[in-house]
Scaffold this motif. Structure first.
Motif, PDB file in Angstrom:
ATOM      1  N   GLY A 117      16.352   2.579   3.539  1.00  0.00           N
ATOM      2  CA  GLY A 117      16.129   3.145   2.654  1.00  0.00           C
ATOM      3  C   GLY A 117      15.471   2.534   1.272  1.00  0.00           C
ATOM      4  O   GLY A 117      15.930   2.281   0.549  1.00  0.00           O
ATOM      5  N   PHE A 118      14.977   1.165   1.775  1.00  0.00           N
ATOM      6  CA  PHE A 118      14.564  -0.089   0.835  1.00  0.00           C
ATOM      7  C   PHE A 118      12.755   0.355   0.661  1.00  0.00           C
ATOM      8  O   PHE A 118      11.986   0.570   1.635  1.00  0.00           O
ATOM      9  CB  PHE A 118      14.481  -1.229   1.047  1.00  0.00           C
ATOM     10  CG  PHE A 118      15.739  -2.081   0.940  1.00  0.00           C
ATOM     11  CD1 PHE A 118      16.374  -2.872   0.015  1.00  0.00           C
ATOM     12  CD2 PHE A 118      17.441  -1.440   1.953  1.00  0.00           C
ATOM     13  CE1 PHE A 118      17.521  -2.747  -0.493  1.00  0.00           C
ATOM     14  CE2 PHE A 118      18.588  -1.543   1.063  1.00  0.00           C
ATOM     15  CZ  PHE A 118      18.570  -2.899  -0.268  1.00  0.00           C
ATOM     16  N   GLN A 119      12.217  -0.001   0.313  1.00  0.00           N
ATOM     17  CA  GLN A 119      11.066  -0.095  -0.363  1.00  0.00           C
ATOM     18  C   GLN A 119      10.339  -0.955  -1.016  1.00  0.00           C
ATOM     19  O   GLN A 119      10.490  -1.343  -2.889  1.00  0.00           O
ATOM     20  CB  GLN A 119      10.412   1.369  -0.958  1.00  0.00           C
ATOM     21  CG  GLN A 119       8.472   1.657  -1.403  1.00  0.00           C
ATOM     22  CD  GLN A 119       8.450   2.743  -1.716  1.00  0.00           C
ATOM     23  OE1 GLN A 119       8.391   3.019  -3.028  1.00  0.00           O
ATOM     24  NE2 GLN A 119       7.520   3.254  -1.340  1.00  0.00           N
ATOM     25  N   VAL A 120       9.268  -1.862  -0.865  1.00  0.00           N
ATOM     26  CA  VAL A 120       9.018  -2.902  -1.488  1.00  0.00           C
ATOM     27  C   VAL A 120       7.610  -2.426  -2.187  1.00  0.00           C
ATOM     28  O   VAL A 120       7.190  -1.438  -1.662  1.00  0.00           O
ATOM     29  CB  VAL A 120       8.377  -4.052  -0.492  1.00  0.00           C
ATOM     30  CG1 VAL A 120       7.325  -5.248  -1.145  1.00  0.00           C
ATOM     31  CG2 VAL A 120       9.349  -4.811   0.434  1.00  0.00           C
ATOM     32  N   LEU A 121       7.946  -2.379  -3.133  1.00  0.00           N
ATOM     33  CA  LEU A 121       6.900  -2.703  -4.827  1.00  0.00           C
ATOM     34  C   LEU A 121       5.406  -3.342  -4.238  1.00  0.00           C
ATOM     35  O   LEU A 121       4.056  -3.820  -4.041  1.00  0.00           O
ATOM     36  CB  LEU A 121       7.025  -1.569  -5.942  1.00  0.00           C
ATOM     37  CG  LEU A 121       8.781  -0.754  -5.807  1.00  0.00           C
ATOM     38  CD1 LEU A 121       8.738  -1.267  -7.467  1.00  0.00           C
ATOM     39  CD2 LEU A 121       7.777  -0.250  -5.339  1.00  0.00           C
ATOM     40  N   LEU A 122       6.109  -4.990  -4.015  1.00  0.00           N
ATOM     41  CA  LEU A 122       5.027  -5.852  -4.591  1.00  0.00           C
ATOM     42  C   LEU A 122       5.372  -7.057  -3.787  1.00  0.00           C
ATOM     43  O   LEU A 122       6.449  -7.742  -3.751  1.00  0.00           O
ATOM     44  CB  LEU A 122       5.509  -6.464  -6.150  1.00  0.00           C
ATOM     45  CG  LEU A 122       5.207  -5.504  -7.435  1.00  0.00           C
ATOM     46  CD1 LEU A 122       5.009  -5.887  -8.826  1.00  0.00           C
ATOM     47  CD2 LEU A 122       3.148  -5.404  -7.540  1.00  0.00           C
TER      48      LEU A 122
ATOM     49  N   PRO B 164       0.726  -1.265  -0.191  1.00  0.00           N
ATOM     50  CA  PRO B 164      -0.093  -0.232  -0.022  1.00  0.00           C
ATOM     51  C   PRO B 164       0.832   1.115   0.025  1.00  0.00           C
ATOM     52  O   PRO B 164       0.673   1.960  -0.962  1.00  0.00           O
ATOM     53  CB  PRO B 164      -0.468  -0.041   1.401  1.00  0.00           C
ATOM     54  CG  PRO B 164      -0.594  -1.294   1.910  1.00  0.00           C
ATOM     55  CD  PRO B 164       0.956  -2.307   1.378  1.00  0.00           C
ATOM     56  N   ALA B 165       1.759   1.145   0.781  1.00  0.00           N
ATOM     57  CA  ALA B 165       2.666   2.402   0.973  1.00  0.00           C
ATOM     58  C   ALA B 165       3.662   2.766  -0.704  1.00  0.00           C
ATOM     59  O   ALA B 165       3.997   4.130  -0.751  1.00  0.00           O
ATOM     60  CB  ALA B 165       4.145   2.678   1.892  1.00  0.00           C
ATOM     61  N   ALA B 166       3.048   1.908  -1.432  1.00  0.00           N
ATOM     62  CA  ALA B 166       4.098   2.031  -2.476  1.00  0.00           C
ATOM     63  C   ALA B 166       3.471   1.725  -3.678  1.00  0.00           C
ATOM     64  O   ALA B 166       3.480   2.247  -5.207  1.00  0.00           O
ATOM     65  CB  ALA B 166       5.108   0.853  -2.408  1.00  0.00           C
ATOM     66  N   ALA B 167       1.563   2.383  -4.118  1.00  0.00           N
ATOM     67  CA  ALA B 167       1.001   1.984  -4.897  1.00  0.00           C
ATOM     68  C   ALA B 167       1.221   3.201  -6.050  1.00  0.00           C
ATOM     69  O   ALA B 167       0.562   3.401  -7.316  1.00  0.00           O
ATOM     70  CB  ALA B 167      -0.589   2.236  -4.010  1.00  0.00           C
ATOM     71  N   ARG B 168       2.010   4.466  -5.683  1.00  0.00           N
ATOM     72  CA  ARG B 168       1.447   5.181  -6.557  1.00  0.00           C
ATOM     73  C   ARG B 168       3.398   5.547  -7.332  1.00  0.00           C
ATOM     74  O   ARG B 168       3.384   6.197  -7.653  1.00  0.00           O
ATOM     75  CB  ARG B 168       1.635   7.081  -5.954  1.00  0.00           C
ATOM     76  CG  ARG B 168      -0.137   7.091  -4.967  1.00  0.00           C
ATOM     77  CD  ARG B 168      -0.043   8.778  -4.779  1.00  0.00           C
ATOM     78  NE  ARG B 168       0.275   9.278  -5.727  1.00  0.00           N
ATOM     79  CZ  ARG B 168      -0.382  10.161  -7.112  1.00  0.00           C
ATOM     80  NH1 ARG B 168      -1.786   9.700  -6.690  1.00  0.00           N
ATOM     81  NH2 ARG B 168      -0.179  10.448  -8.090  1.00  0.00           N
ATOM     82  N   HIS B 169       3.621   4.415  -6.807  1.00  0.00           N
ATOM     83  CA  HIS B 169       5.231   4.233  -7.631  1.00  0.00           C
ATOM     84  C   HIS B 169       4.523   4.298  -9.009  1.00  0.00           C
ATOM     85  O   HIS B 169       4.440   3.313  -9.714  1.00  0.00           O
ATOM     86  CB  HIS B 169       5.974   3.460  -7.159  1.00  0.00           C
ATOM     87  CG  HIS B 169       7.853   3.259  -7.654  1.00  0.00           C
ATOM     88  ND1 HIS B 169       7.403   2.310  -9.096  1.00  0.00           N
ATOM     89  CD2 HIS B 169       8.682   4.104  -7.328  1.00  0.00           C
ATOM     90  CE1 HIS B 169       9.174   2.943  -9.384  1.00  0.00           C
ATOM     91  NE2 HIS B 169       9.952   3.059  -8.287  1.00  0.00           N
ATOM     92  N   PRO B 170       5.506   4.710 -10.199  1.00  0.00           N
ATOM     93  CA  PRO B 170       5.518   4.859 -11.524  1.00  0.00           C
ATOM     94  C   PRO B 170       5.396   3.281 -11.764  1.00  0.00           C
ATOM     95  O   PRO B 170       4.621   2.881 -12.714  1.00  0.00           O
ATOM     96  CB  PRO B 170       6.015   5.552 -12.330  1.00  0.00           C
ATOM     97  CG  PRO B 170       7.157   6.129 -11.376  1.00  0.00           C
ATOM     98  CD  PRO B 170       6.721   5.675  -9.401  1.00  0.00           C
TER      99      PRO B 170
ATOM    100  N   PRO C   1      -4.605  -3.086 -10.000  1.00  0.00           N
ATOM    101  CA  PRO C   1      -5.359  -3.687  -8.770  1.00  0.00           C
ATOM    102  C   PRO C   1      -4.082  -3.877  -7.701  1.00  0.00           C
ATOM    103  O   PRO C   1      -2.624  -4.221  -7.693  1.00  0.00           O
ATOM    104  CB  PRO C   1      -6.093  -4.740  -9.279  1.00  0.00           C
ATOM    105  CG  PRO C   1      -5.793  -4.833 -10.290  1.00  0.00           C
ATOM    106  CD  PRO C   1      -4.233  -3.923 -11.587  1.00  0.00           C
ATOM    107  N   ALA C   2      -4.851  -3.800  -6.865  1.00  0.00           N
ATOM    108  CA  ALA C   2      -3.875  -3.973  -5.276  1.00  0.00           C
ATOM    109  C   ALA C   2      -4.093  -4.733  -5.437  1.00  0.00           C
ATOM    110  O   ALA C   2      -2.444  -5.038  -4.677  1.00  0.00           O
ATOM    111  CB  ALA C   2      -5.058  -3.613  -4.021  1.00  0.00           C
ATOM    112  N   GLU C   3      -4.198  -6.382  -5.752  1.00  0.00           N
ATOM    113  CA  GLU C   3      -4.155  -7.317  -6.013  1.00  0.00           C
ATOM    114  C   GLU C   3      -4.345  -8.077  -7.795  1.00  0.00           C
ATOM    115  O   GLU C   3      -5.392  -8.098  -7.853  1.00  0.00           O
ATOM    116  CB  GLU C   3      -4.483  -8.433  -4.853  1.00  0.00           C
ATOM    117  CG  GLU C   3      -5.863  -8.312  -5.218  1.00  0.00           C
ATOM    118  CD  GLU C   3      -6.008  -9.460  -3.984  1.00  0.00           C
ATOM    119  OE1 GLU C   3      -6.990 -10.142  -3.932  1.00  0.00           O
ATOM    120  OE2 GLU C   3      -6.046  -9.040  -2.308  1.00  0.00           O
ATOM    121  N   PHE C   4      -3.231  -8.991  -8.152  1.00  0.00           N
ATOM    122  CA  PHE C   4      -3.869  -9.416  -9.112  1.00  0.00           C
ATOM    123  C   PHE C   4      -2.815 -10.860  -9.419  1.00  0.00           C
ATOM    124  O   PHE C   4      -1.866 -11.025  -8.884  1.00  0.00           O
ATOM    125  CB  PHE C   4      -3.895  -8.213 -10.546  1.00  0.00           C
ATOM    126  CG  PHE C   4      -1.693  -7.633 -10.138  1.00  0.00           C
ATOM    127  CD1 PHE C   4      -1.362  -8.007 -11.177  1.00  0.00           C
ATOM    128  CD2 PHE C   4      -1.628  -6.837  -9.176  1.00  0.00           C
ATOM    129  CE1 PHE C   4       0.283  -8.070 -10.886  1.00  0.00           C
ATOM    130  CE2 PHE C   4       0.307  -6.380  -9.376  1.00  0.00           C
ATOM    131  CZ  PHE C   4       0.675  -7.076 -10.385  1.00  0.00           C
TER     132      PHE C   4
END
Length: 273
Positions: free
Chosen positions: A189-194, A156-162, A168-171
């Motif tokens: 410094g790390f961010q999980v996207l998926l 959810p914290a990365a939902a706006r990363h290009p 969708p939130a899940e697929f």
């Protein structure tokens, strides 16, 4: 670099470039140069040449200059200085194929700031003997699955990363899913996207089950970013075992935006704001 010419000539003669959309979706004045490196010290994925070609075409269609190499000489300081992003296409166990001097060149180039590395799939396999890359990536390889359909979720914290925006939130997605030796969740410094849901597929294939391979459990990141204090950007994605996991509209967006983000370039999503 003359060693790039055969690939570009082959693409031109085959007519492949003309068979795609006529104009780039991004302006040609991006002045973005990308170097794809795909040599391997461990298992060599069969689709590496096809993925190299896929990356060249993706760049062409969006006004990005993409070169491909497997020679360590192209990672010398002078050669690297002209590039904004280094893409590691399944380039594993690099201490066996890159002399220490060239590994240092990559480290110094990245430390300049405003430089980026995009690592595809097996680029995080057996890199512990290059401590700098291992620390930049945040983890290493343990095992993997067979090519499987699985449920993927966006952090959810990365939902706006290009690289994930608009999904969708899940697929559900089909790919070869890698198990790493530990999750990178929470590292500075790390961010999980998926993440991938291991309950929806068999996370460790038979080959690794007989060799002590382990699943990661409920926290199984499959794409993430790492921004360093010096301003460098690192992007990893598990997609890219072969063309099957890349031949979708989502994967095209995912990889393209990964490259633009790593280069600190304006993205398509940002331009719409």
């Amino acid at each position: 670099m003359n060693r790039f010419l055969p690939l570009l000539v082959l693409l031109s003669l085959s007519g492949v470039l003309l068979a795609h959309d006529p104009g780039p979706a991004f302006p040609n004045n991006l002045h973005l140069k990308v170097l794809v490196y795909s040599n391997t010290g461990y298992y060599r994925h069969v689709d590496i040449p096809k993925i190299n070609r896929w990356l060249v075409l993706l760049g062409y269609e969006h006004g990005i200059d993409v070169d491909v190499t497997e020679h360590w000489k192209d990672l010398r300081k002078q050669e690297l200085s002209g590039y904004d992003v280094l893409v590691l296409n399944n380039a594993n166990q690099l201490d066996l194929v890159l002399p220490e001097e060239q590994r240092k060149s990559v480290e110094e180039w990245f430390a300049q700031g405003k430089k980026g590395i995009v690592a595809l799939h097996a680029a995080l396999v057996y890199q512990t003997k290059w401590p700098w890359l291992n620390a930049l990536a945040g983890c290493d390889f343990n095992s993997d699955s067979d090519f499987s359909k699985a449920r993927v979720t966006i952090d959810p914290a990365a939902a706006r990363h290009p690289a994930v925006q608009g999904q969708p939130a899940e697929f559900w997605y089909e790919a070869d899913w890698t198990n790493h030796d530990h999750p990178i969740t929470g590292q500075p410094g790390f961010q999980v996207l998926l993440r991938v849901d291991e309950s929806t597929y068999t996370p460790v294939r038979e080959y690794f089950r007989t060799r002590g391979g382990k699943a990661m459990g409920p926290d199984h990141p499959i794409a993430w970013t790492h921004e360093t204090p010096e301003g460098g950007r690192f992007f990893y994605t598990e997609f890219g075992h072969d063309l099957r996991s890349l031949s979708t509209p989502f994967a095209r967006q995912h990889i393209l935006q990964a490259i633009l983000w790593a280069a600190h370039m304006p993205t398509a999503v940002e331009k719409q704001k």
